[in-house]
Design a protein around this motif. Structure first.
Motif, PDB file in Angstrom:
ATOM      1  N   GLN A 155       1.107   7.640  -6.132  1.00 46.32           N
ATOM      2  CA  GLN A 155      -0.074   8.495  -6.285  1.00 46.32           C
ATOM      3  C   GLN A 155       0.205   9.941  -5.891  1.00 46.32           C
ATOM      4  O   GLN A 155      -0.237  10.877  -6.572  1.00 46.32           O
ATOM      5  CB  GLN A 155      -1.226   7.950  -5.438  1.00 46.32           C
ATOM      6  CG  GLN A 155      -2.518   8.759  -5.606  1.00 46.32           C
ATOM      7  CD  GLN A 155      -3.553   8.464  -4.545  1.00 46.32           C
ATOM      8  OE1 GLN A 155      -3.236   7.882  -3.496  1.00 46.32           O
ATOM      9  NE2 GLN A 155      -4.786   8.849  -4.788  1.00 46.32           N
ATOM     10  N   LYS A 156       0.946  10.141  -4.797  1.00 49.62           N
ATOM     11  CA  LYS A 156       1.134  11.501  -4.287  1.00 49.62           C
ATOM     12  C   LYS A 156       1.846  12.418  -5.281  1.00 49.62           C
ATOM     13  O   LYS A 156       1.370  13.533  -5.544  1.00 49.62           O
ATOM     14  CB  LYS A 156       1.863  11.446  -2.945  1.00 49.62           C
ATOM     15  CG  LYS A 156       0.976  10.922  -1.811  1.00 49.62           C
ATOM     16  CD  LYS A 156       1.709  10.922  -0.475  1.00 49.62           C
ATOM     17  CE  LYS A 156       0.773  10.504   0.649  1.00 49.62           C
ATOM     18  NZ  LYS A 156       1.469  10.459   1.961  1.00 49.62           N
ATOM     19  N   TYR A 164       0.835  -1.206   0.000  1.00 51.17           N
ATOM     20  CA  TYR A 164       0.000   0.000   0.000  1.00 51.17           C
ATOM     21  C   TYR A 164       0.868   1.254   0.000  1.00 51.17           C
ATOM     22  O   TYR A 164       0.639   2.190  -0.779  1.00 51.17           O
ATOM     23  CB  TYR A 164      -0.914  -0.006   1.227  1.00 51.17           C
ATOM     24  CG  TYR A 164      -1.869   1.164   1.284  1.00 51.17           C
ATOM     25  CD1 TYR A 164      -3.115   1.086   0.684  1.00 51.17           C
ATOM     26  CD2 TYR A 164      -1.518   2.343   1.929  1.00 51.17           C
ATOM     27  CE1 TYR A 164      -3.986   2.160   0.718  1.00 51.17           C
ATOM     28  CE2 TYR A 164      -2.380   3.425   1.962  1.00 51.17           C
ATOM     29  CZ  TYR A 164      -3.616   3.324   1.365  1.00 51.17           C
ATOM     30  OH  TYR A 164      -4.478   4.404   1.401  1.00 51.17           O
ATOM     31  N   ASP A 165       1.878   1.275   0.858  1.00 51.61           N
ATOM     32  CA  ASP A 165       2.735   2.453   0.977  1.00 51.61           C
ATOM     33  C   ASP A 165       3.511   2.719  -0.303  1.00 51.61           C
ATOM     34  O   ASP A 165       3.702   3.878  -0.706  1.00 51.61           O
ATOM     35  CB  ASP A 165       3.706   2.281   2.154  1.00 51.61           C
ATOM     36  CG  ASP A 165       3.007   2.355   3.506  1.00 51.61           C
ATOM     37  OD1 ASP A 165       1.860   2.823   3.555  1.00 51.61           O
ATOM     38  OD2 ASP A 165       3.622   1.920   4.504  1.00 51.61           O
ATOM     39  N   ARG A 189      -7.795  -2.048  -0.282  1.00 48.26           N
ATOM     40  CA  ARG A 189      -8.134  -2.034   1.148  1.00 48.26           C
ATOM     41  C   ARG A 189      -9.408  -2.823   1.419  1.00 48.26           C
ATOM     42  O   ARG A 189      -9.494  -3.591   2.386  1.00 48.26           O
ATOM     43  CB  ARG A 189      -8.302  -0.593   1.644  1.00 48.26           C
ATOM     44  CG  ARG A 189      -7.034   0.203   1.758  1.00 48.26           C
ATOM     45  CD  ARG A 189      -7.214   1.404   2.684  1.00 48.26           C
ATOM     46  NE  ARG A 189      -8.361   2.218   2.299  1.00 48.26           N
ATOM     47  CZ  ARG A 189      -8.299   3.276   1.499  1.00 48.26           C
ATOM     48  NH1 ARG A 189      -7.143   3.636   0.975  1.00 48.26           N
ATOM     49  NH2 ARG A 189      -9.374   3.976   1.214  1.00 48.26           N
ATOM     50  N   LEU A 229       1.029   4.160  -2.805  1.00 49.38           N
ATOM     51  CA  LEU A 229       0.664   5.513  -2.372  1.00 49.38           C
ATOM     52  C   LEU A 229       1.783   6.493  -2.703  1.00 49.38           C
ATOM     53  O   LEU A 229       1.519   7.657  -3.042  1.00 49.38           O
ATOM     54  CB  LEU A 229       0.390   5.509  -0.865  1.00 49.38           C
ATOM     55  CG  LEU A 229      -0.100   6.828  -0.263  1.00 49.38           C
ATOM     56  CD1 LEU A 229      -1.465   7.216  -0.834  1.00 49.38           C
ATOM     57  CD2 LEU A 229      -0.176   6.714   1.268  1.00 49.38           C
ATOM     58  N   GLY A 233      -5.762   5.996  -6.758  1.00 49.66           N
ATOM     59  CA  GLY A 233      -6.488   6.047  -5.488  1.00 49.66           C
ATOM     60  C   GLY A 233      -7.630   5.048  -5.447  1.00 49.66           C
ATOM     61  O   GLY A 233      -7.873   4.400  -4.418  1.00 49.66           O
ATOM     62  N   LEU A 255      -6.237   1.642  -4.807  1.00 47.19           N
ATOM     63  CA  LEU A 255      -5.864   1.468  -3.403  1.00 47.19           C
ATOM     64  C   LEU A 255      -7.098   1.241  -2.527  1.00 47.19           C
ATOM     65  O   LEU A 255      -7.051   0.440  -1.582  1.00 47.19           O
ATOM     66  CB  LEU A 255      -5.083   2.689  -2.907  1.00 47.19           C
ATOM     67  CG  LEU A 255      -3.643   2.790  -3.402  1.00 47.19           C
ATOM     68  CD1 LEU A 255      -3.043   4.152  -3.048  1.00 47.19           C
ATOM     69  CD2 LEU A 255      -2.789   1.675  -2.824  1.00 47.19           C
ATOM     70  N   ARG A 256      -8.201   1.903  -2.833  1.00 43.69           N
ATOM     71  CA  ARG A 256      -9.426   1.694  -2.047  1.00 43.69           C
ATOM     72  C   ARG A 256      -9.996   0.300  -2.307  1.00 43.69           C
ATOM     73  O   ARG A 256     -10.486  -0.364  -1.381  1.00 43.69           O
ATOM     74  CB  ARG A 256     -10.455   2.772  -2.376  1.00 43.69           C
ATOM     75  CG  ARG A 256     -10.048   4.147  -1.881  1.00 43.69           C
ATOM     76  CD  ARG A 256     -11.161   5.174  -1.953  1.00 43.69           C
ATOM     77  NE  ARG A 256     -11.689   5.302  -3.297  1.00 43.69           N
ATOM     78  CZ  ARG A 256     -12.895   4.885  -3.668  1.00 43.69           C
ATOM     79  NH1 ARG A 256     -13.687   4.281  -2.804  1.00 43.69           N
ATOM     80  NH2 ARG A 256     -13.302   5.044  -4.914  1.00 43.69           N
TER      81      ARG A 256
END
Length: 333
Positions: A119-120, A112-113, A314, A116, A307, A310-311
């Motif tokens: 994405q940022k 996940y990290d 999760r 992410l 994003g 990632l959702r």
């Protein structure tokens, strides 16, 4: 012997919770070698000692590679069984320690990290930083990728690594306990190191690659089901594809993938997000003309779709955890 049972499943649930909360504690691995590093050292040593492609026939190369992976598999399984039995004999405390050790070999938060981190910079419009971040999780050439290429690479990596970095270790732990987890990670590490179709590893790495394909056969399809059935709706008011339509696309596209397993989670992700994945990409200077997965899905994608992925990831992790908890509860009845 199959270790499936409530005790093992409870240890697994604790391991998943620990990994979800703590992930990979860098301060630990700056001081101590990660277990996968030890697996890699053993595989690298065997490679140097026994892999001599210029001096070996294809038969000898394959046989040598097969014997190496059998010895590593058996040795790792035996050590893991001894550690598991020793810890479980200590009661609850030993079970917690076993869960802590097991969590190191499951990559929920780490994956996940890493995604992410792609994405940022995409959100900030920093394509250089986004390329650098995605280069940490894919093997393809990234320096010429634009926004959509970076996003696509990150989402593909998320889908594939969800299968072989989380669902597969969890599956083999649930069936065979800590020995199953260690055995799988040894094979998966060997595949990543020597399972390549190049001059050096075409024969020596053949057995590791085929065994990795076999061990991921069921987990890849379980990952697909998690991604297909977990609650999810894309952001921005976009209409989600129905489960039936996604399933039809999966059956059509998954067999087209170069991997017998990766196409299943990748096509499920592409369908749930209604985007096109895979397609042509560069490995070094070589263009590999892969077919698109979910051809006809959106190709102009970026941080919003990362994003969304990632959702969905999760949500699938939560469903996986609840399913294991339900099975454990049933076993305790």
């Amino acid at each position: 012997m199959i270790a499936f049972g409530p005790e093992i499943l409870l240890v697994l649930l604790v391991a998943l919770a620990i990994d979800a909360l703590l992930g990979e504690p860098n301060w630990v691995w700056e001081r101590f070698p990660h277990p996968v590093v030890w697996f890699g050292k053993a595989i690298g040593l065997c490679d140097r000692l026994f892999n001599h492609p210029s001096e070996q026939s294809p038969f000898v190369g394959r046989l040598t590679g097969l014997m190496v992976i059998i010895v590593l598999f058996a040795g790792g399984t035996a050590l893991a069984w001894f550690l598991q039995e020793s810890l479980l004999s200590l009661g609850i405390f030993g079970g917690i320690v076993l869960a802590l050790v097991s969590s190191v070999l499951i990559a929920q938060k780490s994956l996940y990290d890493h995604v992410l981190a792609v994405q940022k910079p995409l959100e900030d419009g920093d394509i250089i930083a986004a390329r650098q971040a995605v280069s940490m999780i894919v093997g393809r050439e990234t320096k010429f990728l634009e926004k959509d290429g970076v996003a696509r690479a990150a989402i593909e990596s998320l889908a594939e690594n969800f299968s072989d970095g989380i669902v597969a270790p969890v599956f083999w732990f649930a069936l065979f306990g800590f020995p199953g987890l260690v055995a799988y990670k040894i094979v998966n590490t060997a595949d990543s190191m020597i399972g390549h179709k190049n001059d050096r590893y075409l024969w020596f790495g053949w057995a590791s690659a085929r065994l990795d394909d076999l061990l991921n056969l069921m987990p890849a399809r379980l990952t697909m089901l998690l991604l297909l059935l977990s609650p999810f709706h894309p952001v921005g008011g976009r209409a989600a594809m129905g489960v039936g339509a996604v399933w039809a696309a999966i059956k059509r596209d998954a067999p087209k993938h170069r991997s017998p397993n990766a196409g299943w989670p990748e096509s499920a992700t592409a369908g749930r997000l209604d985007i096109a994945l895979s397609g042509p990409r560069y490995y070094g200077s070589k263009l590999v003309d892969e077919p698109f997965v979910n051809d006809g899905g959106r190709v102009d994608i970026g941080p919003v779709e990362v994003g969304d992925a990632l959702r969905l990831y999760r949500s699938s992790l939560i469903v996986q955890f609840l399913a294991i908890a339900a099975i454990a509860g049933f076993c305790l009845l």
